[in-house]
Design an enzyme around this catalytic site. Structure first.
Site, mmCIF file in Angstrom:
data_model
loop_
_atom_site.group_PDB
_atom_site.id
_atom_site.type_symbol
_atom_site.label_atom_id
_atom_site.label_comp_id
_atom_site.label_asym_id
_atom_site.label_seq_id
_atom_site.Cartn_x
_atom_site.Cartn_y
_atom_site.Cartn_z
ATOM 1 N N HIS A 91 0.521 -14.209 20.536
ATOM 2 C CA HIS A 91 0.060 -12.973 19.904
ATOM 3 C C HIS A 91 1.235 -12.029 19.590
ATOM 4 C CE1 HIS A 91 -2.730 -9.217 20.172
ATOM 5 N NE2 HIS A 91 -2.548 -9.618 18.930
ATOM 6 N N THR B 244 3.327 -21.183 16.517
ATOM 7 C CA THR B 244 4.686 -20.854 16.092
ATOM 8 C C THR B 244 5.572 -21.916 16.693
ATOM 9 O OG1 THR B 244 4.217 -18.471 16.152
ATOM 10 C CG2 THR B 244 6.512 -19.092 16.485
HETATM 11 N N1 GLY Z 1 3.819 -15.328 17.110
HETATM 12 C C1 GLY Z 1 3.483 -15.483 15.780
HETATM 13 C C2 GLY Z 1 2.773 -14.351 15.184
HETATM 14 O O1 GLY Z 1 2.054 -13.631 15.865
HETATM 15 O O2 GLY Z 1 2.922 -14.139 13.998
#
Ligand code: GLY
Length: 349
Positions: free
Chosen positions: A252, A199
């Site tokens: 996560h 991300t």
């Molecule tokens: N942090 C990105 C996701 O888990 O979608």
């Protein structure tokens, strides 16, 4: 207790008094933070996840040139969204289990207390810009799926195929390896680490102390269609309070949503914690929760937070070591190590 004061009234009064005291101490901390000027030359500051070196550079230059901090961080994140080699964000992001790229993003503008977000958006490579469009052009905060796409197309965005050959090949490889035992296992990189999520989060404070942030992702690799992670959830993947600071996450998403992580980091900063300490304390909550979760919820996977406060102090922390972040200050643009809770175990990503 006077006979005239019933227990119920006493409780009501004492709770109200307690709340008043809490409110005053809360405000006192905020006021101290807001009224203490940033040390000369310490602003602007732009922080991001490790993949955002070009993003922080761009945002820093734009802010120095007088741009609004939200326009600046979105312009920075657009560079990463447009890059087919970053397979966790925008164009070239790893697809869902049906081979379709679904993107999530959010943004917050501190000075005007506004937010926008988009979930499971297909065919548009810059979901962070769509999140800002929702913020600017509607009085809604979050649009998802078909509705979000219709909104973007109505405002002039063009549909594009976001699946690159490289991400399609990885998706096919994952499909080839599916079995009744693997529970939608992700593929692994050359070192044997699972490729699951990535991300970009980018937050900035300008020379006047105005704060903004953005988060953008293609989400968990090969996710169930329609799965939305933490990135577009205001308070989880991103939070900005112009009197305090900003925080955002990578990693996560499910673990982060449960602790409303970005908001929690900002609240710890409001209560006086440094940005790094606020990130560490929020990660500890994830670890405590994970200990109580049933085994099928999975192993503890990496989550990282990136935070800045109004004075330009910054910090980042991850559950596992060997996680880095990018920073732009008047001292230059560089990558630094995140604080962490545990050494990186073999196989963690
Ligand atoms: N942090 C990105 C996701 O888990 O979608």
């Amino acid at each position: 207790m006077s006979p005239k004061v019933s227990r119920r009234n006493f409780l009501k009064k004492s709770t109200a008094a307690g709340m008043g005291a809490a409110l005053i101490s809360h405000m006192a901390v905020e006021n101290v933070m807001a009224q203490t000027p940033a040390p000369p030359g310490s602003l602007p500051v732009v922080i991001s996840s490790v993949n955002g070196l070009e993003a922080v550079k761009k945002a820093f230059e734009m802010i120095k040139g007088g741009s609004d901090p939200l326009d600046a961080v979105i312009a920075g994140v657009n560079i990463v969204e447009d890059d087919p080699n970053d397979m966790t964000v925008g164009y070239g992001g790893l697809p869902n289990e049906d081979g379709e790229v679904e993107l999530d993003a959010s943004c917050m503008h501190g000075p005007t207390c506004r937010a926008g977000s988009v979930g499971a958006l297909k065919f548009i490579k810059n979901p962070s810009t769509v999140a800002k469009l929702i913020m600017d052009r509607s009085n809604r905060i979050m649009l998802v799926g078909e509705g979000a796409l219709k909104f973007a197309l109505a405002h002039g965005f063009k549909k594009e195929n976001l699946l690159t050959d490289k991400s399609r090949e990885l998706w096919l490889k994952w499909k080839d390896n599916l079995s009744t035992h693997d529970d939608w296992e992700p593929p692994h990189d050359k070192e044997g680490n699972p490729i699951t999520h990535g991300t970009i989060n980018c937050n900035a404070v300008d020379a006047r102390g105005n704060i903004a942030g953005v988060n953008s992702t293609s989400g968990m690799a090969f996710k169930v269609a329609g799965r939305v992670g933490d990135s577009p959830i205001i308070g989880a993947g991103l939070y900005v309070d112009n009197e305090v600071g900003a925080a955002g996450s990578t990693g996560h998403g499910e673990a982060n949503i449960k602790v409303v992580g970005a908001h929690t980091v900002v609240e710890f900063m409001r209560d006086g914690a440094s940005p790094e300490e606020a990130c560490v304390r929020t990660l500890k909550r994830i670890v405590e929760m994970q200990k109580k979760a049933p085994k099928w919820w999975g192993e503890l996977q990496n989550v990282a937070y990136y935070a800045i406060n109004k004075r330009g102090q910054f910090g980042a922390a991850a559950i596992y070591g060997e996680t880095r972040y990018a920073i732009a200050t008047r001292e230059g643009v560089r990558r630094l190590e995140c604080a962490y809770l545990f050494k990186k175990p073999a196989g963690a990503n």
